[in-house]
Design an enzyme around this catalytic site. Structure first.
Site, PDB file in Angstrom:
ATOM      1  N   GLY A 287       1.161  -8.671  -3.714  1.00 42.48           N
ATOM      2  CA  GLY A 287       1.380 -10.011  -4.248  1.00 42.48           C
ATOM      3  C   GLY A 287       2.420 -10.001  -5.365  1.00 42.48           C
ATOM      4  O   GLY A 287       3.256  -9.113  -5.467  1.00 42.48           O
TER       5      GLY A 287
ATOM      6  N   MET B  66      -6.404   4.038   9.988  1.00 40.77           N
ATOM      7  CA  MET B  66      -5.702   2.826   9.590  1.00 40.77           C
ATOM      8  C   MET B  66      -5.145   2.113  10.818  1.00 40.77           C
ATOM      9  O   MET B  66      -4.872   2.727  11.836  1.00 40.77           O
ATOM     10  CB  MET B  66      -4.579   3.166   8.615  1.00 40.77           C
ATOM     11  CG  MET B  66      -5.076   3.765   7.315  1.00 40.77           C
ATOM     12  SD  MET B  66      -3.730   4.191   6.196  1.00 40.77           S
ATOM     13  CE  MET B  66      -3.202   2.556   5.703  1.00 40.77           C
TER      14      MET B  66
ATOM     15  N   ILE C 253       3.338   5.079   8.383  1.00 43.59           N
ATOM     16  CA  ILE C 253       2.486   6.254   8.237  1.00 43.59           C
ATOM     17  C   ILE C 253       2.535   7.030   9.538  1.00 43.59           C
ATOM     18  O   ILE C 253       1.891   6.657  10.523  1.00 43.59           O
ATOM     19  CB  ILE C 253       1.029   5.876   7.897  1.00 43.59           C
ATOM     20  CG1 ILE C 253       0.986   5.176   6.547  1.00 43.59           C
ATOM     21  CG2 ILE C 253       0.135   7.100   7.881  1.00 43.59           C
ATOM     22  CD1 ILE C 253      -0.388   4.799   6.084  1.00 43.59           C
ATOM     23  N   ASP C 254       3.358   8.064   9.560  1.00 42.04           N
ATOM     24  CA  ASP C 254       3.461   8.919  10.738  1.00 42.04           C
ATOM     25  C   ASP C 254       2.878  10.298  10.486  1.00 42.04           C
ATOM     26  O   ASP C 254       2.797  11.114  11.386  1.00 42.04           O
ATOM     27  CB  ASP C 254       4.937   9.091  11.140  1.00 42.04           C
ATOM     28  CG  ASP C 254       5.466   7.849  11.849  1.00 42.04           C
ATOM     29  OD1 ASP C 254       4.642   7.137  12.436  1.00 42.04           O
ATOM     30  OD2 ASP C 254       6.673   7.617  11.805  1.00 42.04           O
TER      31      ASP C 254
ATOM     32  N   GLY D  93       0.814  -1.213   0.000  1.00 42.19           N
ATOM     33  CA  GLY D  93       0.000   0.000   0.000  1.00 42.19           C
ATOM     34  C   GLY D  93       0.846   1.260   0.000  1.00 42.19           C
ATOM     35  O   GLY D  93       2.054   1.227   0.197  1.00 42.19           O
TER      36      GLY D  93
ATOM     37  N   GLY E 132       4.805  -7.441   5.168  1.00 42.58           N
ATOM     38  CA  GLY E 132       4.732  -8.481   4.141  1.00 42.58           C
ATOM     39  C   GLY E 132       5.835  -8.343   3.112  1.00 42.58           C
ATOM     40  O   GLY E 132       6.428  -9.335   2.666  1.00 42.58           O
TER      41      GLY E 132
END
Length: 502
Positions: A205, A289, A259-260, A141, A231
């Protein structure tokens, strides 16, 4: 300054051990495997870990080096010694013994504990500038700062080490064997840090280790920089292990994705607060999130000071009955006339599974597809107060997820991303491989892949930080004494977390 030429030699009372991860026994000197590493030794694959032990309980979880499996690899003077940018630095090469402790709070008689190798430039490098053919790939992402990391890796290779061949792999892991590449130069990446997303594209993937390593070998790539979350780092570890099995001189380095940048989160919480206090019995609900971890929700709540309840995956909650969420909402509305709830996307999934048809679907990365807890809990709150007929409520639901993911990095993100990129380039040039660059107690460090993949970094709900949040929101903990004891036992039975952002 100590020489970095021989990374396999022991230094100053340190004893280097390589453990066989198949049978958890040391290969040399008859030392016992420290109990805290027993589980990692058994579960981290077939390649040996490098554990260094020293006096007073000192343990170094070292990162692999190319010389571990390519003997007699030549080393060269670091070109940074002639770089004007570093000429003013008093000691610009990291000392061979520099390590960073995992824990900074210890007792007087505590052992020195686990350490990680400090990041930074070494006195010797194992790649000549003209032989380096590097590649960069982004996977999974989006998050703020991806383009900053890409830019700084390219600029560090060019300007610090004189590397001229850098490829961008387009479209994530599958781009390796789809043969989609972009030539990267300082000019082409000059202003990409001002944009959100990633110029290289990404995907979930598509990880075929053999095909990826075949592509790396066919292209003559010898430095691989992989940017992504947990992942992605597992995939990077598989790539490193296959490269090592083939005996290739290829450094594989990971850059953690985080994500900060919580400015959009703060804006969403502020909007929810304005909406809720502008109407009688107003409730502002914000979903943030956090599939497995509640760090984003927790820090956004603490930063806002407008939140009345924060729900995260690590802290189970219940809806009805004494001490439940519905009772707290009613109490808060009677006291204050409005309230704001922040919920992480992974919170309450066990309640959803009981209420809705459980789903075992996964995305292309193998992550379980979560049901939308935001919409679900909105309906549950509305239905409850509609049935009770004691109080009429007005609920507004806000989901800023993609606003947070897709924006450019802010000033602090840019500084952090620059440090990550420069550190990972220094490590790869020094011959380290199979590692991720990250913060340990505020210091850039090199952390072996197996340690990153041992466990996810989660909020410890028996820790002081969660207690600070409960004090700030005045919400109930939703935990019984039995729950607290179970959480304490779980934390005592697991190895300490590496303090880094992923």
């Amino acid at each position: 300054m100590g020489s970095e030429c021989d990374n396999s030699s022991s230094t100053s009372a340190l004893k280097l051990l390589e453990f066989d991860r198949c049978n958890s026994k040391p290969l040399r000197n008859g030392f016992m495997v420290p109990s805290s590493f027993q589980s990692a030794t058994e579960t981290s694959g077939a390649l040996p870990q490098k554990i260094v032990v020293g006096d007073a309980g000192y343990v170094l979880e070292d990162v692999p080096h190319l010389t571990d499996y390519i003997p007699d690899l030549p080393a060269y003077p670091n070109p940074l010694q002639d770089n004007p940018a570093f000429s003013v630095v008093k000691q610009y090469f990291v000392h061979v013994d520099d390590t960073v402790p995992e824990k900074v709070v210890v007792h007087r008689n505590s052992p020195r504990g686990t350490h990680f190798r400090r990041a930074g430039p070494r006195q010797k490098v194992y790649f000549r500038s003209d032989e380096v053919h590097a590649c960069i790939v982004t996977c999974g992402g989006l998050c703020p700062g991806l383009n900053t990391v890409i830019r700084e890796i390219v600029c560090s290779l060019y300007h610090m080490y004189g590397v001229k061949k850098v490829l961008g792999i387009n479209g994530g892991y599958m781009g390796f064997y789809a043969r989609n590449t972009i030539t990267l130069t300082p000019k082409s990446v000059n202003d990409i840090h001002k944009r959100g997303g990633t110029i290289l594209g990404t995907s979930r993937g598509g990880h075929d280790t053999k095909k990826i390593v075949d592509s790396i070998q066919d292209r003559g790539i010898n430095q691989v920089y992989i940017i992504g979350g947990d992942g992605t780092q597992k995939g990077a570890s598989d790539i490193y292990e296959e490269i090592r099995r083939r005996g290739l001189k290829v450094a594989v380095a990971g850059i953690p994705k985080t994500i900060d940048n919580d400015i959009p989160a703060q804006r969403a919480i502020n909007a929810a607060h304005v909406e809720s206090e502008s109407i009688e019995n107003g409730i502002g609900l914000v979903k943030l999130m956090g599939r497995y971890s509640g760090y984003i929700a927790m820090h956004a709540t603490l930063a806002s000071l407008d939140v009345d309840c924060c729900l995260i995956p690590e802290s189970p909650f219940y809806l009805e009955g004494k001490g439940g969420l519905f009772e707290y909402i009613e109490k808060r509305l009677k006291e204050n006339g409005h309230m704001v709830i922040v919920i992480a996307e992974g919170a309450g999934q066990e309640l959803l599974s009981k209420d809705l048809n459980p789903s075992n679907e996964q995305d292309a990365s193998g992550n379980k597809l979560l049901q939308d807890v935001g919409h679900w809990i909105s309906h549950k709150i509305k239905d409850h107060f509609s049935r009770q007929k004691k109080m009429s409520i007005n609920l507004k639901y806000i989901d800023p997820t993609y606003m947070i993911r897709a924006i450019p990095s802010n000033a602090s993100d840019n500084v952090y991303c620059t440090l990550l990129a420069q550190s990972v380039v220094h490590g790869a040039m020094a011959g380290y491989t199979g590692f991720t660059s990250g913060l340990v107690n505020g210091r850039q460090s090199y952390i072996p892949f197996y340690r990153i993949n041992q466990r996810r970094n989660k909020v410890v709900i028996t820790d002081r930080m969660w207690a600070r949040l409960l004090s700030s929101t005045n919400q109930p903990s939703f935990m019984t004494i039995k729950d607290v004891n179970m959480e304490d036992n779980r934390e005592e039975g697991t190895p300490p977390q590496t303090q880094m952002t992923i």
